[in-house]
Design an enzyme around this catalytic site. Structure first.
Site, PDB file in Angstrom:
ATOM      1  N   SER A   5       0.870  -1.181   0.000  1.00  0.00           N
ATOM      2  CA  SER A   5       0.000   0.000   0.000  1.00  0.00           C
ATOM      3  C   SER A   5       0.904   1.227   0.000  1.00  0.00           C
ATOM      4  O   SER A   5       2.084   1.139   0.367  1.00  0.00           O
ATOM      5  CB  SER A   5      -0.930  -0.011   1.221  1.00  0.00           C
ATOM      6  OG  SER A   5      -0.200  -0.233   2.408  1.00  0.00           O
ATOM      7  N   GLU A   7       1.270   5.500   0.924  1.00  0.00           N
ATOM      8  CA  GLU A   7       0.721   6.633   1.669  1.00  0.00           C
ATOM      9  C   GLU A   7       1.078   7.933   0.966  1.00  0.00           C
ATOM     10  O   GLU A   7       2.220   8.133   0.541  1.00  0.00           O
ATOM     11  CB  GLU A   7       1.296   6.617   3.089  1.00  0.00           C
ATOM     12  CG  GLU A   7       0.735   7.718   3.969  1.00  0.00           C
ATOM     13  CD  GLU A   7       1.166   7.552   5.411  1.00  0.00           C
ATOM     14  OE1 GLU A   7       0.963   6.460   5.980  1.00  0.00           O
ATOM     15  OE2 GLU A   7       1.718   8.514   5.955  1.00  0.00           O
ATOM     16  N   ASP A  99      -1.048  14.529  16.550  1.00  0.00           N
ATOM     17  CA  ASP A  99      -0.275  15.434  17.402  1.00  0.00           C
ATOM     18  C   ASP A  99      -0.832  16.831  17.245  1.00  0.00           C
ATOM     19  O   ASP A  99      -1.098  17.255  16.119  1.00  0.00           O
ATOM     20  CB  ASP A  99       1.200  15.442  16.964  1.00  0.00           C
ATOM     21  CG  ASP A  99       1.867  14.112  17.262  1.00  0.00           C
ATOM     22  OD1 ASP A  99       1.763  13.651  18.404  1.00  0.00           O
ATOM     23  OD2 ASP A  99       2.473  13.543  16.330  1.00  0.00           O
ATOM     24  N   PHE A 206      13.123  14.436  10.455  1.00  0.00           N
ATOM     25  CA  PHE A 206      11.867  13.685  10.655  1.00  0.00           C
ATOM     26  C   PHE A 206      12.044  12.650  11.767  1.00  0.00           C
ATOM     27  O   PHE A 206      11.212  12.482  12.620  1.00  0.00           O
ATOM     28  CB  PHE A 206      11.619  12.854   9.408  1.00  0.00           C
ATOM     29  CG  PHE A 206      10.545  13.316   8.495  1.00  0.00           C
ATOM     30  CD1 PHE A 206      10.131  14.627   8.461  1.00  0.00           C
ATOM     31  CD2 PHE A 206       9.945  12.393   7.632  1.00  0.00           C
ATOM     32  CE1 PHE A 206       9.154  15.021   7.573  1.00  0.00           C
ATOM     33  CE2 PHE A 206       8.979  12.777   6.750  1.00  0.00           C
ATOM     34  CZ  PHE A 206       8.585  14.099   6.717  1.00  0.00           C
ATOM     35  N   HIS A 256       3.797  -1.134   3.717  1.00  0.00           N
ATOM     36  CA  HIS A 256       3.124   0.153   3.508  1.00  0.00           C
ATOM     37  C   HIS A 256       4.209   1.203   3.261  1.00  0.00           C
ATOM     38  O   HIS A 256       5.035   1.458   4.133  1.00  0.00           O
ATOM     39  CB  HIS A 256       2.316   0.499   4.767  1.00  0.00           C
ATOM     40  CG  HIS A 256       1.559   1.795   4.684  1.00  0.00           C
ATOM     41  ND1 HIS A 256       0.348   1.915   4.035  1.00  0.00           N
ATOM     42  CD2 HIS A 256       1.826   3.026   5.196  1.00  0.00           C
ATOM     43  CE1 HIS A 256      -0.096   3.163   4.146  1.00  0.00           C
ATOM     44  NE2 HIS A 256       0.775   3.859   4.850  1.00  0.00           N
TER      45      HIS A 256
HETATM   46  P1  FAD Z   1      -2.004   6.538  20.599  1.00  0.00           P
HETATM   47  O1  FAD Z   1      -2.060   5.118  20.231  1.00  0.00           O
HETATM   48  O2  FAD Z   1      -3.196   7.144  21.250  1.00  0.00           O
HETATM   49  O3  FAD Z   1      -0.727   6.711  21.560  1.00  0.00           O
HETATM   50  C1  FAD Z   1      -0.154   7.995  21.782  1.00  0.00           C
HETATM   51  C2  FAD Z   1       0.678   7.969  23.048  1.00  0.00           C
HETATM   52  O4  FAD Z   1      -0.190   7.890  24.175  1.00  0.00           O
HETATM   53  C3  FAD Z   1       1.627   6.765  23.167  1.00  0.00           C
HETATM   54  O5  FAD Z   1       2.792   7.216  23.809  1.00  0.00           O
HETATM   55  C4  FAD Z   1       0.863   5.795  24.059  1.00  0.00           C
HETATM   56  O6  FAD Z   1       1.722   4.935  24.796  1.00  0.00           O
HETATM   57  C5  FAD Z   1       0.130   6.769  24.977  1.00  0.00           C
HETATM   58  N1  FAD Z   1      -1.150   6.239  25.472  1.00  0.00           N
HETATM   59  C6  FAD Z   1      -2.108   5.608  24.777  1.00  0.00           C
HETATM   60  N2  FAD Z   1      -3.148   5.276  25.568  1.00  0.00           N
HETATM   61  C7  FAD Z   1      -2.844   5.747  26.813  1.00  0.00           C
HETATM   62  C8  FAD Z   1      -3.506   5.741  28.072  1.00  0.00           C
HETATM   63  N3  FAD Z   1      -4.714   5.175  28.221  1.00  0.00           N
HETATM   64  N4  FAD Z   1      -2.897   6.307  29.140  1.00  0.00           N
HETATM   65  C9  FAD Z   1      -1.664   6.888  29.013  1.00  0.00           C
HETATM   66  N5  FAD Z   1      -0.983   6.924  27.843  1.00  0.00           N
HETATM   67  C10 FAD Z   1      -1.565   6.374  26.751  1.00  0.00           C
HETATM   68  N6  FAD Z   1      -0.075  11.982  12.491  1.00  0.00           N
HETATM   69  C11 FAD Z   1      -0.882  12.910  11.936  1.00  0.00           C
HETATM   70  O7  FAD Z   1      -1.031  14.005  12.500  1.00  0.00           O
HETATM   71  N7  FAD Z   1      -1.527  12.677  10.753  1.00  0.00           N
HETATM   72  C12 FAD Z   1      -1.415  11.496  10.111  1.00  0.00           C
HETATM   73  O8  FAD Z   1      -2.023  11.309   9.060  1.00  0.00           O
HETATM   74  C13 FAD Z   1      -0.590  10.479  10.670  1.00  0.00           C
HETATM   75  N8  FAD Z   1      -0.461   9.263  10.082  1.00  0.00           N
HETATM   76  C14 FAD Z   1       0.251   8.281  10.719  1.00  0.00           C
HETATM   77  C15 FAD Z   1       0.289   7.001  10.150  1.00  0.00           C
HETATM   78  C16 FAD Z   1       0.975   5.970  10.778  1.00  0.00           C
HETATM   79  C17 FAD Z   1       0.976   4.604  10.151  1.00  0.00           C
HETATM   80  C18 FAD Z   1       1.660   6.219  12.000  1.00  0.00           C
HETATM   81  C19 FAD Z   1       2.411   5.113  12.676  1.00  0.00           C
HETATM   82  C20 FAD Z   1       1.645   7.495  12.556  1.00  0.00           C
HETATM   83  C21 FAD Z   1       0.934   8.533  11.932  1.00  0.00           C
HETATM   84  N9  FAD Z   1       0.858   9.806  12.477  1.00  0.00           N
HETATM   85  C22 FAD Z   1       0.073  10.767  11.892  1.00  0.00           C
HETATM   86  C23 FAD Z   1       1.601  10.137  13.708  1.00  0.00           C
HETATM   87  C24 FAD Z   1       0.745   9.916  14.964  1.00  0.00           C
HETATM   88  O9  FAD Z   1      -0.392  10.738  14.924  1.00  0.00           O
HETATM   89  C25 FAD Z   1       1.598  10.266  16.170  1.00  0.00           C
HETATM   90  O10 FAD Z   1       2.621   9.307  16.323  1.00  0.00           O
HETATM   91  C26 FAD Z   1       0.839  10.456  17.465  1.00  0.00           C
HETATM   92  O11 FAD Z   1       1.737  11.034  18.419  1.00  0.00           O
HETATM   93  C27 FAD Z   1       0.304   9.174  18.083  1.00  0.00           C
HETATM   94  O12 FAD Z   1      -0.795   8.693  17.437  1.00  0.00           O
HETATM   95  P2  FAD Z   1      -1.344   7.219  17.810  1.00  0.00           P
HETATM   96  O13 FAD Z   1      -2.613   7.034  17.098  1.00  0.00           O
HETATM   97  O14 FAD Z   1      -0.299   6.209  17.627  1.00  0.00           O
HETATM   98  O15 FAD Z   1      -1.629   7.464  19.384  1.00  0.00           O
END
Ligand code: FAD
Length: 274
Positions: A5, A7, A99, A206, A256
């Site tokens: 895939s 991105e 973020d 990055f 990906h």
């Molecule tokens: P989460 O899974 O919610 O985790 C974030 C942090 O919070 C982690 O440190 C985790 O350990 C902690 N955490 C989770 N649950 C809890 C809890 N209950 N209590 C305490 N701590 C907790 N960013 C963008 O802005 N736009 C994009 O399009 C984008 N695409 C991405 C695509 C991929 C494949 C990846 C891997 C990342 C992408 N990102 C994108 C970056 C991502 O948004 C950041 O890494 C962000 O900081 C974390 O998102 P997440 O969904 O992994 O967060």
């Protein structure tokens, strides 16, 4: 043949739109399972993602998946976006926390990606295939590596179908992560995110932000090439193709590619993989 895939990010100017079209045209021949389009938290960037997804579907014929991040957004805004994505025929979403851009204060109604997954499942049942982010080298804001693994599992328990990893250049980080989450009972496919190397100084910046490690031997070689863009491209393609080969041999379910809307760096890797 391993499925792949791609991105893309949503273009904002005519020049960027033309660049995306060129990349999409060139990458079509690899028949990706789907393509995804990233999402920036807040304001007008929301519509760029949905417009790009629509364009990738209608103009290029891809199955296109929007990234959707919950940070900074209200439940109502996310509800509206989900309705829109369903209306334009999206079957897959990459669901993230995201973020907050610096200076944007409000964290939003949903704090973590696990809450976003629960919200989507509560509102739309199984209408969407949900991908989540995974961090083989640990998410940079995690309090520690073990709680990060548990937080990853919480996303799976909330209903994620598959995961895509942050990019990495050390295959053992991926295999170690997969082993660790399998021991926690996670069974979903975990797809390596692959970042082809074209511009090394940009990649270094990055990587510092997102917590991806560039192994010393790669950084040293890249630095030694200086301004020799062709040598950097060539060595980068070799390194990333070897990484992909090891991942495929080790059982990665698919790959990906983070294209950054450029076809060439991804093509160079795919051509080495045959
Ligand atoms: P989460 O899974 O919610 O985790 C974030 C942090 O919070 C982690 O440190 C985790 O350990 C902690 N955490 C989770 N649950 C809890 C809890 N209950 N209590 C305490 N701590 C907790 N960013 C963008 O802005 N736009 C994009 O399009 C984008 N695409 C991405 C695509 C991929 C494949 C990846 C891997 C990342 C992408 N990102 C994108 C970056 C991502 O948004 C950041 O890494 C962000 O900081 C974390 O998102 P997440 O969904 O992994 O967060």
């Amino acid at each position: 043949m391993t499925s792949i895939s791609f991105e893309f990010y949503p273009p904002k100017t005519d020049e960027q739109r033309a660049q995306l079209d060129r990349a999409a045209d060139k990458l079509k021949k690899y028949a990706p399972e789907y393509v995804s389009c990233t999402f920036g938290a807040g304001g007008s960037t929301l519509s760029y993602t949905s417009e790009t997804v629509r364009h990738l579907k209608q103009h290029h014929g891809f199955e296109a998946a929007p990234h959707l991040s919950c940070v900074g957004g209200s439940r109502e805004e996310i509800r509206e976006l989900l309705k829109l994505y369903r209306a334009i025929g999206c079957r897959r979403i990459v669901a993230l926390r995201g973020d907050l851009p610096s200076g944007m204060g409000h964290p939003g109604d949903l704090r973590y990606a696990s809450e976003l997954i629960s919200f989507i499942r509560a509102e739309h049942g199984d209408a969407f295939h949900l991908e989540v982010g995974a961090y083989p080298e640990t998410h940079p804001q995690a309090s520690d590596a073990l709680s990060d693994l548990k937080h990853f599992k919480a996303k799976v328990d909330a209903g994620a179908n598959a995961a895509i990893t942050q990019y990495f250049y050390n295959p053992d980080a991926y295999f170690g992560f997969v082993d660790a989450v399998r021991k926690l009972g996670v069974e979903i496919p975990i797809v390596p995110g692959i970042m082809p190397i074209s511009n090394f100084s940009q990649l270094r910046r990055f990587s510092e932000q997102c917590g991806a490690e560039i192994p010393r031997w790669i950084a040293k070689r890249m630095t030694a090439y200086g301004d020799d863009a062709a040598a950097i491209r060539d060595f980068g393609a070799d390194v990333v193709a070897q990484l992909c080969q090891r991942l495929i041999e080790g059982g990665a379910p698919s790959l990906h590619f983070y294209t950054l809307n450029l076809a060439k760096p991804t093509q160079l890797v795919l051509s080495r993989l045959g």
